[in-house]
Design an enzyme around this catalytic site. Sequence first.
Site, PDB file in Angstrom:
ATOM      1  N   SER A   1      10.554 -26.579   6.845  1.00 50.16           N
ATOM      2  CA  SER A   1       9.363 -27.124   5.836  1.00 50.16           C
ATOM      3  C   SER A   1       9.947 -27.363   4.326  1.00 50.16           C
ATOM      4  CB  SER A   1       8.140 -26.423   6.108  1.00 50.16           C
ATOM      5  OG  SER A   1       6.994 -26.741   5.679  1.00 50.16           O
TER       6      SER A   1
ATOM      7  N   ASP B   1       2.308 -33.419  13.816  1.00 53.30           N
ATOM      8  CA  ASP B   1       2.380 -32.582  12.387  1.00 53.30           C
ATOM      9  C   ASP B   1       1.057 -33.082  11.406  1.00 53.30           C
ATOM     10  OD1 ASP B   1       3.074 -31.382  10.062  1.00 53.30           O
ATOM     11  OD2 ASP B   1       5.136 -31.299  10.663  1.00 53.30           O
TER      12      ASP B   1
ATOM     13  N   HIS C   1       3.532 -28.627  13.029  1.00 55.68           N
ATOM     14  CA  HIS C   1       4.440 -28.127  12.202  1.00 55.68           C
ATOM     15  C   HIS C   1       5.074 -26.986  12.567  1.00 55.68           C
ATOM     16  CE1 HIS C   1       5.526 -28.855   7.966  1.00 55.68           C
ATOM     17  NE2 HIS C   1       5.424 -27.611   7.945  1.00 55.68           N
TER      18      HIS C   1
HETATM   19  C1  MLT Z   1       6.036 -28.645   1.038  1.00 51.40           C
HETATM   20  O1  MLT Z   1       5.240 -28.299   0.186  1.00 51.40           O
HETATM   21  O2  MLT Z   1       7.252 -28.559   0.784  1.00 51.40           O
HETATM   22  C2  MLT Z   1       5.392 -29.314   2.049  1.00 51.40           C
HETATM   23  O3  MLT Z   1       3.989 -29.421   2.092  1.00 51.40           O
HETATM   24  C3  MLT Z   1       5.431 -28.182   3.190  1.00 51.40           C
HETATM   25  C4  MLT Z   1       4.982 -26.802   3.089  1.00 51.40           C
HETATM   26  O4  MLT Z   1       5.813 -26.027   2.642  1.00 51.40           O
HETATM   27  O5  MLT Z   1       3.761 -26.741   3.272  1.00 51.40           O
END
Ligand code: MLT
Length: 211
Positions: free
Chosen positions: A107, A157, A188
């Site tokens: 992520s 996701d 996710h």
């Molecule tokens: C981010 O902010 O890098 C993406 O939205 C993924 C997350 O960290 O939620």
Amino acid sequence: MTDLGFVHRFLQGRDNESPVLLLLHGTGGDENDLIPLGRELLPGARILSLRGNVLENGRPRFFRRLAEGVFDLEDLKRRTDELARFVESARRQYRLEESRLIAIGYSNGANIAASLILRCPQHLSAAVLFRAMVPFTPDAVLDLGGIPIFLSAGKSDSIIPAENTRRLSDIFETGGARVSIHWHNGGHELGPDDVDAARQWIAQQSFVPDR
Ligand code: MLT
């Protein structure tokens, strides 16, 4: 450890032949989070695991965002360069000059790894990016030198549309990266299939020694 600009852990492995795993957690994680995942993906490998320097409501991240999926691009650039400097210093500090580094990101950690590949591709030998999205749209894609990249994306996701994953893959391929995509039947969160597919992909990379 808080030196070199990031709170981090360096864990010795079974041997010095394997690549080193550079672990980058998701929002709200820390340097301990992905260690079990790293151990599963490449048993015996050395591990360099970081904590993001940015806090969002007390939750560590690797760069600032304005909203979910909307990034502060100036901060992303600055933090990516900070990560590149950390990698250079850590190579010296832990005698990893000759070692290959595989980024393993989830992520937000996958997003800064994607940014590192697009801005300073020389730092990594490969990357496993779970739930990554396009971190920024480069004006021109640098020569990525055939770097192998594994993307693992969730078909449903809610943060990353499939189109965004394909666009990220296209950007990497434009630079000459060798991209594989695994599609997880879910969102996710990671499932066992993500981990299995990534482990198999890593084992197939030519620079990973047989065990
Ligand atoms: C981010 O902010 O890098 C993406 O939205 C993924 C997350 O960290 O939620």
